[in-house]
Design an enzyme around this catalytic site. Structure first.
Site, short mmCIF file in Angstrom:
data_model
loop_
_atom_site.label_atom_id
_atom_site.label_comp_id
_atom_site.label_asym_id
_atom_site.label_seq_id
_atom_site.Cartn_x
_atom_site.Cartn_y
_atom_site.Cartn_z
N THR A 38 0.90 -1.20 -0.13
CA THR A 38 0.18 -0.06 0.04
C THR A 38 1.00 1.20 0.02
O THR A 38 2.10 1.27 0.46
CB THR A 38 -0.81 0.01 1.18
OG1 THR A 38 -1.95 -1.09 0.88
CG2 THR A 38 -1.37 1.26 1.68
N GLY B 265 -10.18 -3.48 1.74
CA GLY B 265 -9.37 -3.48 2.83
C GLY B 265 -9.78 -2.23 3.63
O GLY B 265 -10.48 -1.50 3.69
N GLY C 208 -5.28 -5.68 6.16
CA GLY C 208 -6.19 -4.82 6.28
C GLY C 208 -7.36 -5.27 7.21
O GLY C 208 -8.05 -4.52 7.95
N1 ASP Z 1 -3.98 -2.75 4.06
C1 ASP Z 1 -3.79 -3.06 2.79
C2 ASP Z 1 -5.32 -3.99 2.57
O1 ASP Z 1 -5.56 -4.77 3.49
C3 ASP Z 1 -3.04 -3.92 2.35
C4 ASP Z 1 -1.38 -3.38 2.67
O2 ASP Z 1 -1.50 -2.34 3.09
O3 ASP Z 1 -0.46 -4.28 2.53
O4 ASP Z 1 -5.86 -3.84 1.56
#
Ligand code: ASP
Length: 356
Positions: free
Chosen positions: A221, A251, A275
């Protein structure tokens, strides 16, 4: 140059336009204080957290990440230096990272189970606590621009799927084919994740609940937080989500309070990690609530949420935090987190691994 040497040069101080290798290794997750005087400016960015180790990183890749993190931080900082808003600064930084295939946001986003891309993004500003988000969008080139437009040009906070795309067309945002976001590396990651899912099916594991951080389900992200010369805070986050996500999974990145939060009375936060946990533990807002109601520093609040709450629950990832005094903290509980910051004194700090 060995990988270790490059990473040492990745911790740098940028002053008067000169990039100087710093002899003593700085702790890139620690707080830096702004000098007293005028309202300080500061920016911090992240490019995802996870199983990022020196062993599985080539020197070329490490250098590429360092360059991309530097460029995004500098882009945001230039806006702040020129007296621009924190919102413009985080947008400038995130836009660059959405266009950089190294990161899981915009071009380079991970693939869904079905082999496409569904992108999430959000922004929030701390003076008015206005916020905007888009979720599960497939054709908007820069989801961060769409999230900002939802905040500034619609009467809603979060738009999803086809509706968000229709909205973005009406306000003239650039549209692309979904395949625009394709990269070979992410495609290979999808193949590994599908293999893992098939194994789970064969062994009768519960597919719906993949616990912990399985590297096969590669994530990532991008995000940025900033404070401007007016003392206003802003936060933004953009992602392709989680490899092989299914059924319109959303997410934490577009969820205000989970992946993104900004409140001038406390701090600005952007999150990266698993997430599902960040949603359930309301991570970004929880960090700022601890600052606001418990009087904790951003470093104490971030550590409490990331290490004492999230980790025991099984949630892996990290956050970047700034406050109005220009302090910066970047705690994470994974082996690495791509991160960078620049404070009011012009110190640029880049970090990738845990021990930096
Ligand atoms: N938080 C993001 C999600 O779950 C993924 C990430 O940050 O690595 O979509």
């Amino acid at each position: 140059m060995t990988s270790r040497n490059i990473s040492r040069t990745a911790t740098m101080i940028l002053a008067a336009g000169l990039l100087t290798a710093c002899g003593a290794e700085q702790d890139a997750s620690s707080v830096t204080s702004a000098p007293a005087g005028e309202q300080p400016i500061a920016i911090a960015i992240h490019g995802g957290a996870g199983t990022i180790t020196r062993e599985n990183m080539s020197p070329e890749r490490e250098a590429a990440f360092t360059a991309a993190l530097t460029a995004a931080t500098q882009a945001g900082y230039r806006v702040l230096e020129a007296g621009g808003s924190a919102l413009d600064a985080i947008e400038a930084a995130i836009l660059l990272m959405e266009e950089e295939p190294l990161f899981n946001a915009g071009v380079g986003s991970v693939y869904t189970y079905e082999g496409g891309h569904e992108l999430d993004a959000s922004v929030m500003i701390g003076n008015t606590m206005d916020a905007g988000a888009v979720a599960g969008v497939r054709t908007i080139r820069n989801p961060i621009l769409a999230a900002r437009a939802v905040m500034e040009q619609s009467r809603h906070v979060m738009l999803s799927g086809a509706g968000a795309e229709d909205f973005s067309v009406t306000i003239g945002l650039e549209q692309v084919e979904n395949s625009f976001f394709n990269t070979e590396q992410r495609y290979q990651q999808l193949q590994r994740a599908l293999e893992r899912l098939r194994e789970q099916q064969n062994t009768g594991d519960q597919i719906a609940k993949v616990e912990g951080w399985d590297p096969a389900f590669n994530m990532g992200t991008v995000g940025a937080v900033a404070v401007d010369r007016h003392g206003n805070l802003a936060a933004g986050t953009s992602t392709g989500g989680m490899t092989a996500k299914q059924w319109g999974r959303i997410g934490d990145a577009p969820i205000i309070g989970a992946g993104t939060w900004a409140d001038n009375e406390s701090c600005a936060v952007s999150a990266t990690g698993h997430g599902e946990y960040f949603i359930r533990y309301h991570v970004a807002a929880d960090v700022c609530s601890r600052v606001k109601y418990q009087g904790l520093s951003i470093e104490e609040a971030g550590r409490a949420v990331i290490h004492d709450v999230l980790l025991p629950a099984g949630g892996t990832g990290g956050v970047i935090i700034v406050d109005r005094a220009g302090n910066i903290s970047m705690p994470f509980n994974t082996e690495g987190m791509y991160r960078a910051s620049k404070n009011n004194s012009g110190e640029l700090v880049i970090g990738i691994y845990r021990e930096e």
